[in-house]
Design an enzyme around this catalytic site. Structure first.
Site, short mmCIF file in Angstrom:
data_model
loop_
_atom_site.label_atom_id
_atom_site.label_comp_id
_atom_site.label_asym_id
_atom_site.label_seq_id
_atom_site.Cartn_x
_atom_site.Cartn_y
_atom_site.Cartn_z
N GLN A 82 -17.11 55.20 14.20
CA GLN A 82 -18.04 54.29 14.86
C GLN A 82 -19.33 54.99 15.27
OE1 GLN A 82 -17.70 50.67 15.76
NE2 GLN A 82 -16.64 51.14 13.87
N GLY A 86 -18.86 50.97 20.01
CA GLY A 86 -19.31 50.35 18.77
C GLY A 86 -20.81 50.33 18.60
N GLU A 87 -21.58 50.41 19.68
CA GLU A 87 -23.02 50.22 19.57
C GLU A 87 -23.85 51.41 19.99
OE1 GLU A 87 -23.78 45.63 20.38
OE2 GLU A 87 -22.03 46.36 21.43
N PRO A 117 -9.48 59.10 18.19
CA PRO A 117 -10.60 59.94 17.78
C PRO A 117 -11.05 59.72 16.34
CG PRO A 117 -8.98 61.24 18.99
CD PRO A 117 -8.36 59.88 18.75
N ILE A 159 -13.30 43.77 13.38
CA ILE A 159 -14.41 43.59 12.44
C ILE A 159 -14.72 44.88 11.69
CG2 ILE A 159 -15.39 41.68 13.72
CD1 ILE A 159 -17.43 43.57 14.93
N GLY A 160 -13.71 45.73 11.57
CA GLY A 160 -13.87 47.00 10.89
C GLY A 160 -13.86 48.19 11.82
N THR A 161 -13.70 47.93 13.10
CA THR A 161 -13.78 48.99 14.11
C THR A 161 -12.47 49.74 14.30
OG1 THR A 161 -13.25 47.39 15.82
CG2 THR A 161 -15.57 47.77 15.37
N PHE A 169 -21.25 42.85 13.30
CA PHE A 169 -22.44 43.42 13.94
C PHE A 169 -23.21 42.41 14.78
CE2 PHE A 169 -21.87 45.39 9.68
CZ PHE A 169 -21.32 46.58 10.12
#
Length: 709
Positions: free
Chosen positions: A603, A668-669, A597, A470-472, A245
């Site tokens: 995410q 991601g954000e 998807p 990083i987990g994405t 993050f």
């Protein structure tokens, strides 16, 4: 040689795939940085300052060195010297917080003052807790306010510190409706599930670091410069990362581990505790934001001002660019945005999911909702009327701006048409009900990267790229991208990531990872496919093609490229207890080409849950007397739990940019952007009371009083 026999398969991108490393993670086969075994491993434990400002008078290490298992105590009097006189790879100087034990100054509570190294973690911890450090205290200041005279403007990446056009005061004076309000957001923390951990060792004159980070090339480059090493003499590996993050760059624990490994000539592991992460892993700065909007009676903007003041440390200048979203979202004849910082005696902030956009969207989208209330214009229609044709500040065309389409689809699915705009009217027993909406945006970045793709003798393919998952689900996304480019099936592709030896590539940050890495992988894979001849032999060592997208990225047409989205929330508020419950959320996004998807929805939903947490729970509070945190742990720092998370839905619309060769925008954000504002706007609709400070705690609801009649 083996004959190539690859079935022609295409179409993996855009279909749902489970994570390629999923089985390893659920069975424990996937090992994280703090779990990988090393022979003769020693363990370091950081000692942090207990004062917020001053100097170290003494480190009483003699008794500690005599404790069982203790190997060394590093501090400013004996630690190896390092360099900080260089430009960091992300621009500007490196954060001096990482250059530990170089002087006796203490610039904030929780500053690293020593590292105790022992044979076991338990011995290291006991010795660290026994170490006596004395200080010469000095007065400190940790209080941020919007009117501090020492606030100064700072540039944000490619954007100026202050951007302005037109006569703001004249347009405000000529406006029929004006909103002038201050919004505040608190200090917030990342706290990924996996703590920060690093193991350093010297192997044949080469430094090797096994780490949990968001870019091994980033960390390797910084360590090489800091320790004055040739870049080829440093290797950093980071195979699995349990969340980042924005927090997992170069930090104190990696540098301390390298120092200890250098002194002891054996592997040393340093892991941050959860409490230490609150001081050493960075955080989102608190912000004080003033938004002024001037509009005609129909809600069309004449003036827009967004001024944000955030906190930075006295040792490192970091900006939370909260005024940035206004430079993209809405235009006006007079337009002014400014990002300012104040240097205070607190730890250095850093990037945290949607830096700038998350707190900035709360203020901006709340102000738009206030303008909608004052003009009597529906909040969605207000945004339609203020949709810009080009970038309000840059003047560049948009590379796809489907924000209004997101609002239209979201309104249909959320049932917005049935909403009574009057606040404080809907009830469900003791609960007041309300709905709110907000817009979201986040830049679509593309940064130069390299990749190598090998056609193996057994008919499979190996991709090597210095990406970070990083987990994405980055491994899975790159597997699908490579499979399509190679016209093969995903199960014939192996993706290797997280090794600085693989070459330069962009970090997992700025929602630009998959876009940047995917471009490099596609370029290498397509060239390799063109070289291969069906039925031809593959030598035992395989055939490898390497790509470098530096030139292609540089040639990309200049546009305002962003992901966009529309957030919707329904809340229930009990004004007798102050309790706020989010009942449902919906996010509709225009985020370019969706690679997978399944993980994409994860995410988006994860970001929206973070938005609930931001709106109602998250707040790090500093003790004015000590400069340290109250409750620096996950008991004292509240985050949304399962009981706080309702039905959260996320979906997307088609969003193509014909001039973009990649089409991926990054996801991601953007899920967190606008989410807190949608919740806050829904709380206003439920109660008739506007909350301009986050989080919307029960005591603040009670203080605000009963709903407006």
């Amino acid at each position: 040689m083996t004959t190539l026999a690859t079935p022609a398969v295409k179409g993996s991108v855009g279909t749902a795939h489970t994570r390629v490393e999923g089985r390893d993670k659920v069975t424990g086969a996937a090992r994280y940085a703090g779990e990988i075994p090393f022979a003769d491993l020693a363990h370091g434990w950081l000692v942090l300052s207990t004062v917020a400002r001053g100097r170290i008078r003494s480190v009483a290490d003699a008794d500690v060195l005599a404790m069982p298992g203790v190997l060394a105590v590093l501090h400013h009097g004996n630690a190896p010297r390092v360099s900080t006189d260089y430009a960091g790879i992300l621009g500007g100087p490196p954060d001096p917080t990482a250059a530990v034990f170089q002087h006796d100054r203490v610039p904030h509570h929780g500053w690293p003052v020593a590292l105790v190294v022992a044979e076991t973690p338990e011995q290291a911890r006991e010795a660290a807790e026994a170490l006596v450090v004395t200080y010469a205290r000095e007065p400190h200041d940790t209080e941020l306010s919007g009117d501090r005279p020492d606030a100064y403007a700072v540039e944000s990446g490619p954007g100026p510190a202050v951007a302005e056009k037109g006569d703001l005061e004249a347009e405000l004076a000529a406006s029929a409706v004006v909103v002038d309000a201050e919004y505040t957001t608190p200090e917030e923390h990342h706290n990924p599930m996996e703590p920060h951990a690093a193991t350093a060792r010297w192997d044949g004159g080469r430094l090797e670091v096994v780490d949990s980070n968001q870019g091994t090339g980033w960390v390797a480059t910084e360590l090489a410069r800091m320790f004055s090493l040739d870049p080829s003499a440093v290797r950093v590996r980071s195979e699995h990362v349990g969340g980042g993050f924005g927090s997992k760059g170069l930090r104190a624990h990696q540098v301390a581990a390298v120092m200890a490994a250098t002194v002891l000539q054996r592997p040393v592991r340093v892991v941050m505790t959860r409490r230490q992460m609150f001081s050493l892993a960075g955080h989102r700065s608190p912000t004080v934001q003033r938004v002024r909007l001037g509009a005609d009676p129909d809600g069309r903007l004449r003036a827009l001002e967004h001024r944000s003041v955030s906190r930075t440390s006295t040792v490192y200048e970091f900006l939370e660019p909260a005024a940035g979203p206004a430079r993209v979202m809405y235009d006006a004849a007079a337009h002014r945005t400014a990002n300012l910082v104040v240097r205070l005696d607190a730890p250095s902030p850093t990037w945290m999911r949607a830096p700038g956009e998350a707190p900035g969207s709360f203020a901006l989208e709340s102000a738009l909702d206030e303008l909608a209330e004052k003009t009597g214009v529906d909040p969605i229609e207000l945004r339609v009327r203020n949709e810009p044709e080009r970038g309000p500040v840059s003047g560049l065309p948009f590379g796809g701006r489907n924000l209004i389409a997101c609002f239209r689809e979201g309104a249909r699915r959320f049932g917005w048409a049935e909403r009574d705009p009057r606040p404080g009217l809907r009830r469900d027993g003791r609960w007041l009900l309300g709905t709110g909406t907000a817009a979201a945006s986040f830049p679509a970045l593309a940064l130069p990267s390299t990749a190598a793709v090998t056609a193996e003798a057994d008919g499979t393919f190996t991709v090597r790229i210095n990406a970070a998952d990083i987990g994405t689900g980055a491994r899975t996304a790159l597997t699908l991208i490579a499979a399509d480019a190679l016209h093969t099936a995903p199960d014939r592709v192996r993706v290797r990531i997280g090794d600085s030896d693989f070459g330069q590539a962009w970090i997992a940050g700025g929602s630009g990872g998959t876009r940047s890495w995917g471009w490099a992988v596609t370029a290498a894979a397509e060239e390799l496919r063109q070289r291969l001849v069906p039925g031809a032999g593959i030598p035992p060592e395989g055939i490898t093609v390497r790509s470098d997208t530096t030139e292609a990225v540089g040639a990309l047409a200049q546009k305002e490229r962003h992901s966009f989205g529309a957030q919707f929330a329904e809340v229930a508020v009990d004004t007798a207890t102050g309790e706020v419950r989010v009942r449902r959320m919906l996010g509709i996004f225009a985020a370019g080409r969706i690679v997978n998807p399944l993980t994409a929805r994860n995410q988006f939903v994860g970001g929206m849950v973070w938005g609930i947490s931001m709106a109602l729970h998250e707040e790090a509070v500093r003790d004015r007397a000590s400069g340290g945190h109250y409750g620096a742990d996950l008991a004292g720092y509240h985050v949304a739990t399962h009981a706080d998370v309702p039905r959260v839905e996320a979906d997307w619309i088609d969003d193509a940019d014909p001039d973009d060769p990649v089409g991926i925008k990054g996801i991601g954000e953007i899920g967190v952007v606008g989410a807190a504002a949608a919740v806050a706007n829904a709380v206003w609709h439920a109660t008739g009371v506007r909350h301009r400070s986050l989080p919307i705690r029960p005591d603040r609801v009670l203080q605000a009083g009963a709903p407006r009649a």
